[in-house]
Design a protein around this motif. Structure first.
Motif, PDB file in Angstrom:
ATOM      1  N   LEU A   1       0.835  -1.139  -0.117  1.00  0.00           N
ATOM      2  CA  LEU A   1       0.106  -0.214  -0.147  1.00  0.00           C
ATOM      3  C   LEU A   1       0.876   1.270  -0.090  1.00  0.00           C
ATOM      4  CD1 LEU A   1      -2.785   1.622   0.367  1.00  0.00           C
ATOM      5  CD2 LEU A   1      -2.217   1.333   2.856  1.00  0.00           C
ATOM      6  N   PHE A   2       0.754   2.037  -1.083  1.00  0.00           N
ATOM      7  CA  PHE A   2       1.198   3.511  -0.969  1.00  0.00           C
ATOM      8  C   PHE A   2       0.223   4.353  -0.464  1.00  0.00           C
ATOM      9  CE2 PHE A   2       4.349   1.220  -3.378  1.00  0.00           C
ATOM     10  CZ  PHE A   2       5.397   1.505  -3.457  1.00  0.00           C
ATOM     11  N   LEU A   3       0.519   5.235   0.529  1.00  0.00           N
ATOM     12  CA  LEU A   3      -0.501   5.815   1.304  1.00  0.00           C
ATOM     13  C   LEU A   3       0.042   7.257   1.365  1.00  0.00           C
ATOM     14  CD1 LEU A   3      -3.706   5.902   2.548  1.00  0.00           C
ATOM     15  CD2 LEU A   3      -2.217   5.225   4.864  1.00  0.00           C
ATOM     16  N   GLY A   4      -0.642   7.938   0.565  1.00  0.00           N
ATOM     17  CA  GLY A   4      -0.048   9.612   0.492  1.00  0.00           C
ATOM     18  C   GLY A   4      -1.129  10.493   1.147  1.00  0.00           C
ATOM     19  N   GLY A   5      -0.808  11.717   1.274  1.00  0.00           N
ATOM     20  CA  GLY A   5      -1.687  12.760   1.891  1.00  0.00           C
ATOM     21  C   GLY A   5      -2.132  13.601   0.595  1.00  0.00           C
ATOM     22  N   ALA A   6      -3.663  13.775   0.841  1.00  0.00           N
ATOM     23  CA  ALA A   6      -4.172  14.445  -0.469  1.00  0.00           C
ATOM     24  C   ALA A   6      -3.885  15.762  -0.742  1.00  0.00           C
ATOM     25  CB  ALA A   6      -5.727  14.233  -0.154  1.00  0.00           C
ATOM     26  N   LYS A   7      -3.093  16.167   0.307  1.00  0.00           N
ATOM     27  CA  LYS A   7      -2.593  17.470   0.084  1.00  0.00           C
ATOM     28  C   LYS A   7      -1.221  17.888  -0.402  1.00  0.00           C
ATOM     29  CE  LYS A   7      -5.712  20.170   3.315  1.00  0.00           C
ATOM     30  NZ  LYS A   7      -5.721  20.906   4.652  1.00  0.00           N
ATOM     31  N   SER A   8      -0.717  16.787  -0.430  1.00  0.00           N
ATOM     32  CA  SER A   8       0.839  16.502  -1.027  1.00  0.00           C
ATOM     33  C   SER A   8       0.876  15.975  -2.426  1.00  0.00           C
ATOM     34  CB  SER A   8       1.869  15.964   0.066  1.00  0.00           C
ATOM     35  OG  SER A   8       1.799  14.514  -0.367  1.00  0.00           O
ATOM     36  N   ASN A   9       2.068  16.264  -2.916  1.00  0.00           N
ATOM     37  CA  ASN A   9       2.327  15.563  -4.368  1.00  0.00           C
ATOM     38  C   ASN A   9       3.495  14.431  -4.285  1.00  0.00           C
ATOM     39  OD1 ASN A   9       4.470  17.337  -3.637  1.00  0.00           O
ATOM     40  ND2 ASN A   9       4.665  18.152  -5.688  1.00  0.00           N
ATOM     41  N   TYR A  10       3.498  13.810  -3.166  1.00  0.00           N
ATOM     42  CA  TYR A  10       4.778  13.027  -2.750  1.00  0.00           C
ATOM     43  C   TYR A  10       4.462  11.845  -3.638  1.00  0.00           C
ATOM     44  CZ  TYR A  10       6.589  16.102   0.863  1.00  0.00           C
ATOM     45  OH  TYR A  10       7.313  17.201   1.433  1.00  0.00           O
ATOM     46  N   ILE A  11       3.311  11.222  -3.639  1.00  0.00           N
ATOM     47  CA  ILE A  11       2.793   9.888  -4.436  1.00  0.00           C
ATOM     48  C   ILE A  11       1.872  10.553  -5.608  1.00  0.00           C
ATOM     49  CG2 ILE A  11       1.910   7.893  -4.423  1.00  0.00           C
ATOM     50  CD1 ILE A  11       2.280   7.812  -1.405  1.00  0.00           C
ATOM     51  N   PRO A  12       2.493  11.038  -6.445  1.00  0.00           N
ATOM     52  CA  PRO A  12       1.670  11.726  -7.789  1.00  0.00           C
ATOM     53  C   PRO A  12       0.833  10.516  -8.431  1.00  0.00           C
ATOM     54  CG  PRO A  12       4.058  11.623  -8.481  1.00  0.00           C
ATOM     55  CD  PRO A  12       3.982  11.187  -7.113  1.00  0.00           C
ATOM     56  N   ARG A  13      -0.230  11.032  -8.857  1.00  0.00           N
ATOM     57  CA  ARG A  13      -1.216   9.853  -9.484  1.00  0.00           C
ATOM     58  C   ARG A  13      -0.481   9.645 -10.743  1.00  0.00           C
ATOM     59  NH1 ARG A  13      -3.578  12.893  -5.277  1.00  0.00           N
ATOM     60  NH2 ARG A  13      -5.685  12.100  -4.893  1.00  0.00           N
ATOM     61  N   ASP A  14       0.330  10.395 -11.580  1.00  0.00           N
ATOM     62  CA  ASP A  14       0.695   9.917 -12.952  1.00  0.00           C
ATOM     63  C   ASP A  14       2.144   9.241 -12.654  1.00  0.00           C
ATOM     64  OD1 ASP A  14       2.698  11.762 -11.925  1.00  0.00           O
ATOM     65  OD2 ASP A  14       2.224  13.118 -13.712  1.00  0.00           O
ATOM     66  N   GLY A  15       2.415   8.813 -11.429  1.00  0.00           N
ATOM     67  CA  GLY A  15       3.640   7.793 -10.972  1.00  0.00           C
ATOM     68  C   GLY A  15       3.376   6.527 -10.689  1.00  0.00           C
ATOM     69  N   HIS A  16       1.989   6.084 -10.735  1.00  0.00           N
ATOM     70  CA  HIS A  16       1.474   4.811 -10.387  1.00  0.00           C
ATOM     71  C   HIS A  16       2.196   3.717 -11.262  1.00  0.00           C
ATOM     72  CE1 HIS A  16      -2.095   6.467  -7.939  1.00  0.00           C
ATOM     73  NE2 HIS A  16      -1.083   7.067  -7.550  1.00  0.00           N
ATOM     74  N   ASP A  17       2.124   3.774 -12.417  1.00  0.00           N
ATOM     75  CA  ASP A  17       2.625   2.842 -13.378  1.00  0.00           C
ATOM     76  C   ASP A  17       4.219   2.321 -13.199  1.00  0.00           C
ATOM     77  OD1 ASP A  17       0.161   2.467 -14.344  1.00  0.00           O
ATOM     78  OD2 ASP A  17       0.693   3.706 -16.430  1.00  0.00           O
ATOM     79  N   LEU A  18       4.867   3.662 -12.959  1.00  0.00           N
ATOM     80  CA  LEU A  18       6.213   3.543 -12.625  1.00  0.00           C
ATOM     81  C   LEU A  18       6.694   2.759 -11.310  1.00  0.00           C
ATOM     82  CD1 LEU A  18       9.322   4.099 -13.075  1.00  0.00           C
ATOM     83  CD2 LEU A  18       8.871   6.260 -12.002  1.00  0.00           C
ATOM     84  N   ILE A  19       5.668   2.932 -10.318  1.00  0.00           N
ATOM     85  CA  ILE A  19       6.068   2.183  -9.144  1.00  0.00           C
ATOM     86  C   ILE A  19       5.343   0.729  -9.044  1.00  0.00           C
ATOM     87  CG2 ILE A  19       4.846   2.094  -6.549  1.00  0.00           C
ATOM     88  CD1 ILE A  19       4.522   4.988  -6.936  1.00  0.00           C
ATOM     89  N   ARG A  20       4.569   0.589 -10.092  1.00  0.00           N
ATOM     90  CA  ARG A  20       3.989  -0.918 -10.198  1.00  0.00           C
ATOM     91  C   ARG A  20       5.206  -1.655 -11.001  1.00  0.00           C
ATOM     92  NH1 ARG A  20      -1.365   1.124 -11.031  1.00  0.00           N
ATOM     93  NH2 ARG A  20      -2.705   0.545  -9.219  1.00  0.00           N
ATOM     94  N   ARG A  21       6.207  -1.125 -11.711  1.00  0.00           N
ATOM     95  CA  ARG A  21       7.062  -2.013 -12.220  1.00  0.00           C
ATOM     96  C   ARG A  21       7.795  -2.521 -11.039  1.00  0.00           C
ATOM     97  NH1 ARG A  21      10.270   2.661 -16.291  1.00  0.00           N
ATOM     98  NH2 ARG A  21       8.360   3.215 -17.401  1.00  0.00           N
TER      99      ARG A  21
END
Length: 327
Positions: free
Chosen positions: A274-294
């Motif tokens: 689980l990657f759990l981020g804060g909605a007010k931060s950009n630390y886990i950007p939505r467009d970075g999910h595919d990269l993380i899943r590699r």
């Protein structure tokens, strides 16, 4: 862009089931744990008991396996400049809500663990691996925040066998400047200016006023002040210091703690993460999910409302709900 560079460009929680590794060591030796000379970490243990928890601090003595819950343990890895004590309240709640034993170690040069360098991700991961090995822990769920999240991710990518789940909370490039400012403010505290007759609360107030000159956030100062320690010299006389060596952080932060080495040795961690981020931060950007899943094919993503980097502090109840639901 590598996962860990991305995780550094974010900040979030990692919930995985396994740990990991170093920078001053050549990448070819990342799996040679003996070269890293891992240290014995101090840790707190929380066990559920009739709606309450029993907290125990230890260095190498194993938890009471006879009284421990039958489910696998949860190991929480705190962030930079944090300590196990920071997590006491949440660790108790997690232990009770999951009915599982929770261990929270102090990383090297944090809390009551040894003030030793080098401070690199391979060394931090090796220390974590040693803790799990010394305590004979299996079916582990790792939870890591910031520095602790990267440590947990590296261990998971290098040696996943004992890890069952993982949960990460990652930092932004602006975080480098911010952390350097923190370190400078901490290094600038003149403990000699504190009278040796000052009580702990008086000393804490003096240091708080010093930090306030460059750090306006009271909540942040209160968090950092949990690292203030008192030692007795003579009767009625005290000496104050930080529980960490701030100069070690200054020496290793930008050189060793911004990126995680050894990507060529990473093996995808396929277990639930689980990657759990804060909605007010950009630390886990939505467009970075595919990269993380590699690197984490079993990754799921979630965000806590009204929370920034310190998700577990900004909205602890929603953080706990999402975490426990995942586990």
């Amino acid at each position: 862009m590598s996962l860990f560079k991305l995780a550094w460009v974010q900040r979030g929680f990692l919930v995985a089931r396994r740990c990991v590794h170093n920078t001053a060591i050549h990448s070819s030796s990342l799996r040679d744990w003996s070269q890293l000379h891992p240290v014995a970490l101090n840790y707190l243990t929380f066990e559920p008991s009739d709606g309450a928890t029993r907290a125990t601090r230890a260095t190498r003595a194993p938890p009471d396996q006879a009284s421990a819950p039958s489910k696998g343990p949860i190991v929480i890895c705190h962030g930079m400049l944090g300590c196990a004590q920071n997590w006491s309240t949440l660790a108790r709640l997690i232990a009770n809500r999951t009915e599982r034993m929770v261990l929270v170690p102090d990383a090297r040069n944090h809390g009551q663990s040894p003030k030793l360098g080098p401070i690199t991700y391979p060394h931090l991961a090796a220390d974590l691996r040693r803790l799990c090995h010394d305590l004979d822990l299996n079916d582990i769920t790792l939870i890591g925040h910031s520095l602790g999240g990267r440590t947990a991710m590296l261990l998971a990518l290098l040696e996943s066998a004992p890890i069952k789940h993982s949960c990460v909370h990652p930092t932004t490039r602006g975080g480098i400047k911010r952390m350097n400012n923190f370190l400078q403010a901490l290094a600038n505290v003149d403990f000699q200016a504190i009278p040796d007759s000052a009580s702990f609360n008086q000393a804490k107030a003096i240091v708080d006023r010093i930090l306030a000159r460059s750090m306006g956030d009271q909540t942040l100062r209160s968090w950092l002040l949990m690292n203030l320690t008192q030692s007795s010299e003579d009767e009625g006389k005290f000496k104050y210091s930080w529980s960490f060596d701030v100069h070690l952080f200054e020496a290793h932060f930008e050189k060793d703690l911004v990126r995680v080495p050894g990507q060529e040795q990473w093996v995808p961690f396929g277990k639930p993460t689980l990657f759990l981020g804060g909605a007010k931060s950009n630390y886990i950007p939505r467009d970075g999910h595919d990269l993380i899943r590699r690197h984490f094919p079993g990754a799921v993503f979630d965000y806590v409302a009204d929370a920034g980097h310190f998700v577990h502090v900004d909205n602890p109840e929603e953080f706990l709900r999402k975490l426990v639901d995942f586990l």
